[in-house]
Design a protein around this motif. Structure first.
Motif, PDB file in Angstrom:
ATOM      1  N   ILE A 373      -5.599 -18.859  -7.327  1.00  0.00           N
ATOM      2  CA  ILE A 373      -5.740 -17.328  -7.496  1.00  0.00           C
ATOM      3  C   ILE A 373      -4.772 -16.567  -6.307  1.00  0.00           C
ATOM      4  N   GLN A 374      -3.715 -16.380  -7.069  1.00  0.00           N
ATOM      5  CA  GLN A 374      -2.993 -15.340  -6.068  1.00  0.00           C
ATOM      6  C   GLN A 374      -3.424 -14.421  -5.919  1.00  0.00           C
ATOM      7  N   ILE A 375      -2.658 -13.662  -4.362  1.00  0.00           N
ATOM      8  CA  ILE A 375      -3.534 -12.751  -4.120  1.00  0.00           C
ATOM      9  C   ILE A 375      -2.639 -11.945  -3.244  1.00  0.00           C
ATOM     10  N   PRO A 376      -1.999 -11.069  -3.817  1.00  0.00           N
ATOM     11  CA  PRO A 376      -0.822  -9.779  -3.707  1.00  0.00           C
ATOM     12  C   PRO A 376      -1.517  -9.097  -3.011  1.00  0.00           C
ATOM     13  N   THR A 377      -1.612  -9.388  -1.421  1.00  0.00           N
ATOM     14  CA  THR A 377      -1.341  -8.397  -0.240  1.00  0.00           C
ATOM     15  C   THR A 377      -0.447  -7.666  -0.327  1.00  0.00           C
ATOM     16  N   ASP A 378       0.737  -7.395  -0.671  1.00  0.00           N
ATOM     17  CA  ASP A 378       1.973  -6.224  -0.851  1.00  0.00           C
ATOM     18  C   ASP A 378       1.459  -5.515  -1.019  1.00  0.00           C
ATOM     19  N   LYS A 379       0.483  -5.702  -2.716  1.00  0.00           N
ATOM     20  CA  LYS A 379       0.332  -4.022  -3.633  1.00  0.00           C
ATOM     21  C   LYS A 379      -1.335  -4.009  -2.995  1.00  0.00           C
ATOM     22  N   ILE A 380      -1.958  -4.683  -2.255  1.00  0.00           N
ATOM     23  CA  ILE A 380      -3.021  -4.580  -1.774  1.00  0.00           C
ATOM     24  C   ILE A 380      -3.079  -3.784  -0.396  1.00  0.00           C
ATOM     25  N   ILE A 381      -2.221  -3.949  -0.056  1.00  0.00           N
ATOM     26  CA  ILE A 381      -1.646  -2.999   1.423  1.00  0.00           C
ATOM     27  C   ILE A 381      -1.242  -1.744   0.923  1.00  0.00           C
ATOM     28  N   THR A 382      -0.652  -1.513  -0.448  1.00  0.00           N
ATOM     29  CA  THR A 382       0.103  -0.506  -0.756  1.00  0.00           C
ATOM     30  C   THR A 382      -0.734   0.341  -0.939  1.00  0.00           C
ATOM     31  N   GLU A 383      -1.811  -0.175  -1.727  1.00  0.00           N
ATOM     32  CA  GLU A 383      -2.692   0.940  -2.413  1.00  0.00           C
ATOM     33  C   GLU A 383      -4.037   1.775  -1.470  1.00  0.00           C
ATOM     34  N   LEU A 384      -4.442   0.480  -0.127  1.00  0.00           N
ATOM     35  CA  LEU A 384      -5.066   0.552   1.062  1.00  0.00           C
ATOM     36  C   LEU A 384      -4.396   2.079   1.335  1.00  0.00           C
ATOM     37  N   PHE A 385      -2.898   1.763   2.037  1.00  0.00           N
ATOM     38  CA  PHE A 385      -2.261   2.646   2.370  1.00  0.00           C
ATOM     39  C   PHE A 385      -2.370   4.188   1.630  1.00  0.00           C
ATOM     40  N   GLU A 386      -2.374   4.188   0.497  1.00  0.00           N
ATOM     41  CA  GLU A 386      -2.247   4.874  -0.397  1.00  0.00           C
ATOM     42  C   GLU A 386      -2.936   6.199  -0.451  1.00  0.00           C
ATOM     43  N   SER A 387      -4.696   5.351   0.040  1.00  0.00           N
ATOM     44  CA  SER A 387      -5.520   6.089  -0.086  1.00  0.00           C
ATOM     45  C   SER A 387      -6.005   6.688   1.406  1.00  0.00           C
ATOM     46  N   ILE A 388      -5.032   6.788   2.235  1.00  0.00           N
ATOM     47  CA  ILE A 388      -5.031   7.080   4.167  1.00  0.00           C
ATOM     48  C   ILE A 388      -3.681   7.771   3.607  1.00  0.00           C
TER      49      ILE A 388
END
Length: 437
Positions: A373-388
């Motif tokens: 399963i590929q983990i889309p780190t760029d998308k995850i970082i973007t979502e985490l960043f949006e929360s802050i």
């Protein structure tokens, strides 16, 4: 939300990227300029990327201070220095910190050549005296030294090390410790081309008779020559030993620009920075830990130690869906993956604190695969960043024709069990919003 300056920076990047299909691959462009080639290091960000990022932001914004929370061997810091910008980098690996310090110094060429010749002469004299019984040496005794080095190699390295440590001026002594570290890796019994610690096969080991001094001389001469090509810059490059999860010595709102390439995942199953550095750390006596515990460095990096309760839900829909998929196959692996992102989120929040409001951040990531399963780190970082309150401005994809990492890795550490490593990188530009945005 998107200002005129934001659009100018994005347009600058778009115009370059769109000028050529594979612009960001930098095919045929040398990456060994300046001090970047002083010492190899796993999975380094290619220097043309921070060079591009700095140029893009400087085209519209007056910047002074650059930050890299995952400094590694100091690529971002060197490029900041070349652009006459102050910089700060953080890393848990003492070898990376040493590299970054040395790479950002321009030393007096005549004095450097003088010390180099003294090292060569002292090594030759001490080797002769040892053979004649006129000199006794206390050899290092760190764990498994006889497994990783042949007896004559241990002797030659110790004679060479003693010659280098006879230099009393710290900056010059540290300069020669860099080619010494490269020599240590080369003359060890480790398989060539590996970042993890794998001993040569018995037949290969029988034929392995490296010349310690010749290798050191080759590397030292090269680095001395590179120093002669550098121009002095009146800026500061601060290489800090520590964790980017907690930066008590860095004030809030300190930096104008962040450029980094974070780890792909926990070092145990991706790039083992600690294993790569182990023998160098032991020979250089960088005793941040007891000598026998140097391998534990990888456990201190992101995701290196899974806490008992990591059940907190992170503010990323993509991550949570991915963890559910992995968990359906292997619950333990899902917890390990989550621990990496738990740790990374702490880093992201600390980055938000030390960056100035309205500042820019470039993150270069690659998407690893776990359990197919590929983990889309760029998308995850973007979502985490949006929360802050850190927003995405633009993103780009590049192929990796010249990333300094192996074509395959062994996530399980089992012989014959390998996976292809990442073939592409994702570049994302973020902006730290001001309070009124």
């Amino acid at each position: 939300m998107y200002s005129k300056i934001d659009r100018e920076i994005v347009n600058y990047l778009n115009n370059l990227v769109n000028s050529k299909d594979d612009y960001l691959d930098f095919k045929g462009i040398s990456m060994d300029y300046s001090t970047h080639k002083y010492h190899d290091y796993p999975a380094t960000m290619i220097p043309k990327l921070p060079d591009l990022f700095i140029n893009a932001v400087q085209s519209s914004v007056d910047i002074h201070n650059v930050y890299d929370p995952f400094m590694g061997s100091g690529t971002t810091l060197v490029e900041a220095t070349r652009h006459d910008l102050n910089s700060t980098g953080v890393d848990l690996n003492p070898l990376a910190v040493l590299m970054s310090r040395v790479k950002n110094r321009v030393l007096n060429q005549k004095k450097l050549e003088k010390y180099r010749n003294e090292i060569y002469k002292l090594y030759s004299n001490n080797k002769e005296d040892y053979v004649k019984g006129k000199l006794t040496l206390k050899l290092p005794t760190f764990k498994k030294i006889d497994y990783w080095f042949k007896d004559y190699v241990i002797l030659d390295l110790q004679i060479l090390r003693s010659a280098i440590f006879s230099i009393h001026e710290e900056e010059y002594r540290e300069f020669f410790l860099i080619p010494f570290s490269s020599t240590v890796r080369y003359v060890s019994n480790t398989r060539n081309g590996e970042f993890k610690m794998y001993r040569m096969a018995p037949k290969s080991l029988e034929k392995w008779h490296p010349d310690v001094f010749s290798k050191f001389k080759e590397l030292a001469d090269k680095n001395v020559y590179l120093n002669s090509l550098l121009s002095k810059h009146e800026v500061q490059a601060n290489a800090l030993l520590g964790s980017s999860k907690s930066l008590p010595n860095i004030n809030s709102n300190s930096f104008d620009l962040l450029i980094t390439s974070p780890p792909y995942g926990d070092s145990r199953t991706t790039v083992a920075y600690g294993q790569f550095s182990r023998t160098s750390l032991q020979w250089l006596d960088l005793d941040v830990e007891p000598a026998d515990e140097v391998p534990k460095l990888d456990r201190k990096l992101l995701g290196g130690k899974v806490v008992k309760d990591n059940s907190t839900v992170l503010p990323s829909v993509t991550l949570n869906e991915t963890l559910k998929e992995i968990g359906e196959q292997d619950e333990k692996r899902a917890r390990e993956v989550k621990q990496f992102y738990d740790d990374l989120f702490v880093v992201l929040k600390e980055c938000k604190r030390v960056m100035k409001p309205g500042s820019y951040q470039f993150w270069v990531t690659a998407n690893r695969t776990v359990k197919g399963i590929q983990i889309p780190t760029d998308k995850i970082i973007t979502e985490l960043f949006e929360s802050i309150n850190v927003i995405k401005l633009a993103s780009y994809t590049r192929n990796i024709p010249n990333k300094r990492m192996p074509a395959k890795n062994s996530p399980t550490n089992k012989k014959g069990k390998t996976n292809s490593t990442m073939k592409q990188e994702n570049i994302v530009l973020y902006k730290t919003l001001k309070n009124n945005e």
